[in-house]
Design an enzyme around this catalytic site. Structure first.
Site, PDB file in Angstrom:
ATOM      1  CG  HIS A  62      -1.934   1.050   1.251  1.00 11.23           C
ATOM      2  ND1 HIS A  62      -2.532   1.479   2.421  1.00 11.23           N
ATOM      3  CD2 HIS A  62      -2.474   1.807   0.269  1.00 11.23           C
ATOM      4  CE1 HIS A  62      -3.382   2.446   2.147  1.00 11.23           C
ATOM      5  NE2 HIS A  62      -3.370   2.664   0.849  1.00 11.23           N
ATOM      6  CD  GLU A  65      -2.659   2.535  -3.738  1.00 10.19           C
ATOM      7  OE1 GLU A  65      -3.209   3.642  -3.580  1.00 10.19           O
ATOM      8  OE2 GLU A  65      -3.063   1.491  -3.178  1.00 10.19           O
ATOM      9  CG  HIS A  66      -0.302   6.088  -0.569  1.00 11.18           C
ATOM     10  ND1 HIS A  66      -0.885   7.164   0.049  1.00 11.18           N
ATOM     11  CD2 HIS A  66      -1.222   5.089  -0.520  1.00 11.18           C
ATOM     12  CE1 HIS A  66      -2.104   6.846   0.462  1.00 11.18           C
ATOM     13  NE2 HIS A  66      -2.328   5.581   0.132  1.00 11.18           N
ATOM     14  CD  GLU A 143      -4.881   6.275   3.109  1.00 11.98           C
ATOM     15  OE1 GLU A 143      -4.979   5.030   3.124  1.00 11.98           O
ATOM     16  OE2 GLU A 143      -4.597   6.922   2.088  1.00 11.98           O
TER      17      GLU A 143
END
EC number: 3.4.24.-
Length: 829
Positions: A62, A65-66, A143
């Site tokens: 993740h 991906e950022h 997040e």
């Protein structure tokens, strides 16, 4: 070494596979030519996700991906994919799943090549500087905090509690400040290795969809896909068993919510389509089915069947029931009926009628899908029906769900009937009898009475010519303006009563939406025009005179899990909820409400035959037709603060700045200003100040007024601090705009003007623009006038608009989950 490609090309009614297919060495490419599309989309799917990272570094996939969105040497962040797509009025996102990561965007055809170039570049040549990593890790940590406080997310994660502890579904994968140990060399090596091993052509599928010829799409894929690193396809590690107890099912009960989970193992190819086929009929509310029987026995209000997980022959099926009571016997009875229904369904011979219906459902979904939906569907290689491999997989799924045959049934189970809207349209009925007449008086009804009512309805419903009639997509919005508040909970009950109709309509290619906006109730239909008259007729019957069972049903008390705070604010901003009347809903109260309501509407891109059928259908419309409902809302002043009750949690704030006047010239300036704001606002508050991940700005319209909407949700900053940060950003905005060079101005201005061209304007966006223009009292040529005003803009005009924004010249409305901070803000009445 650059990537080589193999192809799967599809266009309406034709699918061809090119012969050079070497999935172990080449980038797989799927192309879809759909002439009716107005936009193009790309999805790049990487066969690597959260479950593929080293156990020592949860969240690494993740995190990567950022990082990929933070620019490359060639395209820094202010020129990267996100900024580019926003400037062109497109949409984009990315998603890290258990075993795959998706990157996808949608753009006008004229801008598509630039988006595809940036997508491939950012995946192949990410910068990943340590400074960027530190900033983005804090965003991920924000997040994570929001995820840990989100009731819906935590309830979803808790569904896996019954699985084997060693299965990766039980593990933590979100990533946070502590799991992403940036100074550790081992972490940096793992990050680089993960990108090197998985972000290469052998592990990727690129799917393009658009109106261009296949040859043009293929040339784009060859040109930009070839820059991806070449590599071999890697087999992803198979997970351990989902469950090891021998019992492959478990349940969770919380209040009136019952969750049943079924672990499936060793499934053959075609299992995804097989489970989707099963879920389609399992959750059908048609008579003779499981849900209908549960409702009849007052055991459950609803049933939702979902495939939560699927990989390497494993699948996790989730059935969610909204029970009618907390009685201890209810879950037992639900499981008994489920067992019976599965036994009945398993006994069918190859499900030929349902397989035929399922093919029609898939075809209809493809017909109405957007370019983005099509490219994502193709990247997953979704089946268009249940073929022989899917049929074999279905039998295996049912065998695991229901190991023993059921010999005796307590109910006369039936397969669901065909969707009435899929195969043919239903002719809207002619006008019925006048109140008080019997069938013997039918001949006495005058044509003048029919024509008089028809003229009123026709004048209240206008048909826009802004877009040409389109048999592949049309839209209709109907509005009732209520004279008094509705009885308590009535709108919610009416909405629930439309559930089965909404499902049937969606399967037939029509989205049916019943919502509220302040004192208005709105009914919207969007999609294929041919089923619309029949769908509308059934909706008006359900709303105007509900069946007797509607008033006898016990209301559902199983509250939905709360949305994220910023989403709660956005919902309230859109719906502008008003207090209900304390009166209890009953048939008399509903009829009184309709009797005093007035209505109007707008249709777009509707063929002439459908317009005629809709006009006949509207003779069933409750309320009084009124073509004079639209009165422009006067420009406001001052700064109004509204505190949304019951939305405690992280600090969240929406600020809406309306355009100071109703002139199209001012609206054009503020629209371009809003486009120019997006990237710097996001960069300043999210990236530099690291306030949180819920940061955005956009042009929005409400009650016919256009304005700029700024939103922030932060786990650390208070609402007062968020206000200060936004004020500081607006203070410096005119100076930032003055620093833009002429090519940047021209590019942004041209991109905004092109977004309003009928040939490229998506139907849903066009409908919203035209509906708001109707509310504002603008003329029917609103779109070309607005486009002309945008083309006439100069930098000086937009910079002056930025000064007006800074001074809140048109007023400002705040919606927050904290009380009013005081002067200059006033509590909204």
């Amino acid at each position: 070494m650059s990537a080589s490609l193999f192809w799967k090309c599809s266009c309406p009614r034709r699918i061809t596979l090119c012969p050079h297919w070497r999935p172990c060495q080449r980038l797989r490419v799927s192309l879809r030519h759909a002439p009716h599309l107005k936009r193009c989309a790309a999805t790049l799917r990487v066969a690597a996700g959260s479950h593929d990272v080293p156990l020592a570094w949860p969240g690494l996939a993740h995190f990567l991906e950022h990082l990929l969105f933070l620019g490359t040497e060639r395209f820094p962040v202010e020129q990267g994919l996100m900024a580019y797509v926003r400037a062109q009025g497109g949409q984009l996102n990315a998603r890290t799943c258990e075993r795959a990561t998706e990157f996808f965007f949608e753009l006008p055809a004229s801008a598509f090549a630039g988006g595809l170039e940036r997508l491939c570049e950012m995946l192949a040549q990410p910068r990943m500087s340590l400074e960027d990593q530190h900033r983005e890790r804090e965003v991920l940590h924000a997040e994570f905090i929001a995820w840990s406080r989100d009731a819906t997310a935590q309830r979803q994660f808790a569904l896996f509690d019954g699985l084997h502890a060693a299965h990766p579904l039980r593990a933590f994968h979100a990533g946070n400040r502590y799991s992403l140990n940036l100074p550790n060399n081992a972490f940096q090596q793992a990050l680089q290795q993960f990108h090197r091993e998985y972000y290469q052509a052998g592990q990727m599928v690129l799917s393009l969809a658009g109106p261009q010829p296949l040859e043009e799409l293929r040339a784009l894929a060859e040109r930009y896909g070839s820059c991806l690193p070449s590599g071999q396809h890697l087999e992803q590690t198979a997970p351990p068993a989902l469950m090891t107890t021998g019992n492959q099912t478990y349940q969770q009960l919380s209040g009136q919510r019952l969750d049943l989970l079924f672990a499936l193992e060793r499934l053959p190819a075609g299992a995804t389509a097989a489970v989707d086929f099963l879920c389609t009929w399992l959750q059908s509310a048609k008579p003779g089915g499981l849900l209908a029987e549960l409702q009849q026995r007052q055991l459950a209000h609803s049933l939702k069947a979902t495939l939560l997980y699927e990989f390497a022959g494993q699948a996790l099926l989730h059935l969610e029931f909204d029970l009618t009571s907390v009685a201890a016997s209810a879950p037992v009875q639900v499981r008994e009926l489920l067992t019976e229904w599965l036994g009945f369904f398993s006994a069918q011979a190859d499900w030929a009628p349902l397989r035929e219906e399922y093919v029609l459902l898939q075809q209809r979904q493809i017909e109405v899908a957007s370019a983005l939906e099509l490219s994502r569907r193709d990247s997953r290689q979704a089946a268009d029906g249940l073929d022989e491999s899917g049929l074999a997989a279905l039998k295996q799924v049912l065998k695991q769900l229901q190991p023993q045959a059921v010999e005796h049934f307590s109910h006369d189970w039936r397969l669901p009937p065909a969707n009435p809207f899929l195969r043919s349209t239903i002719e809207a009925p002619r006008a019925g009898l006048i109140r008080g007449q019997t069938s013997a008086h039918r001949g006495l009804r005058t044509f003048a009475q029919d024509r008089s009512r028809g003229r009123k309805e026709s004048s209240a419903l206008s048909f826009s010519q802004a877009l040409p009639a389109d048999p592949s997509g049309s839209a209709l919005t109907l509005r009732w303006q209520l004279a008094s508040p509705a009885p308590m909970g009535l709108h919610a009950r009416l909405l629930r009563s439309l559930a089965t109709l909404r499902d049937d309509a969606r399967q037939a290619g029509v989205e049916l939406i019943f919502t509220s906006c302040g004192k208005d109730w709105l009914l919207k239909l969007h999609g294929l025009p041919s089923p619309m008259p029949a769908v509308l007729l059934q909706a008006l019957k359900a709303l105007g005179r509900p069946a007797e069972s509607f008033w006898q049903e016990q209301a559902s008390v199983n509250a939905e899990a709360p949305l994220l705070t910023i989403r709660q604010l956005l919902k309230a901003f859109s719906e502008q909820p008003q207090p209900d009347s304390p009166a209890q809903p009953d048939p008399e109260a509903l009829q009184a409400l309709w009797a005093s309501a007035r209505w109007d509407g707008l249709g777009l891109a509707l063929p002439a035959a459908i317009q005629e059928a809709l006009s006949r259908t509207l003779q069933q419309m409750p309320g009084t037709a009124d073509a004079t409902l639209c009165r422009p809302v006067p420009a406001g002043t001052g700064q109004q603060w509204q505190n949304l009750p019951g939305s405690a949690g992280e600090h969240a704030l929406l600020l809406f700045y309306p355009v100071p006047s109703a002139s199209l010239a001012d609206e054009a300036a503020w629209r371009l200003l809003g486009q120019l704001c997006q990237t710097p606002f996001y960069q300043r508050l999210r990236v530099e100040l690291q306030l949180g991940y819920g940061v955005f700005s956009a042009v929005r319209q409400r009650n016919g007024r256009t304005g700029l909407l700024f939103g922030v949700q932060s786990p650390g900053a208070t609402v007062t601090e968020i206000l200060q940060h936004i004020a500081q950003f607006l203070e410096h905005l005119p100076e930032q705009l003055q620093a833009l060079d002429e090519p940047s101005w021209n590019d942004q201005q041209q991109a905004l003007a092109q977004q309003l061209q009928p040939a490229t304007l998506p139907l849903d966006q066009a409908m919203e623009l035209l509906w708001q223009a109707k509310l504002a009292g603008h003329s029917s040529d609103y779109l070309p006038q607005l486009q002309g005003c945008i083309e006439a803009l100069t930098p000086a005009i937009v910079i002056q608009a930025a000064r007006q924004l800074r001074e809140a010249a048109g007023g400002c409305s705040a919606l927050a989950n904290r009380p009013c901070p005081g002067t200059p803000w006033q509590v909204a009445e």
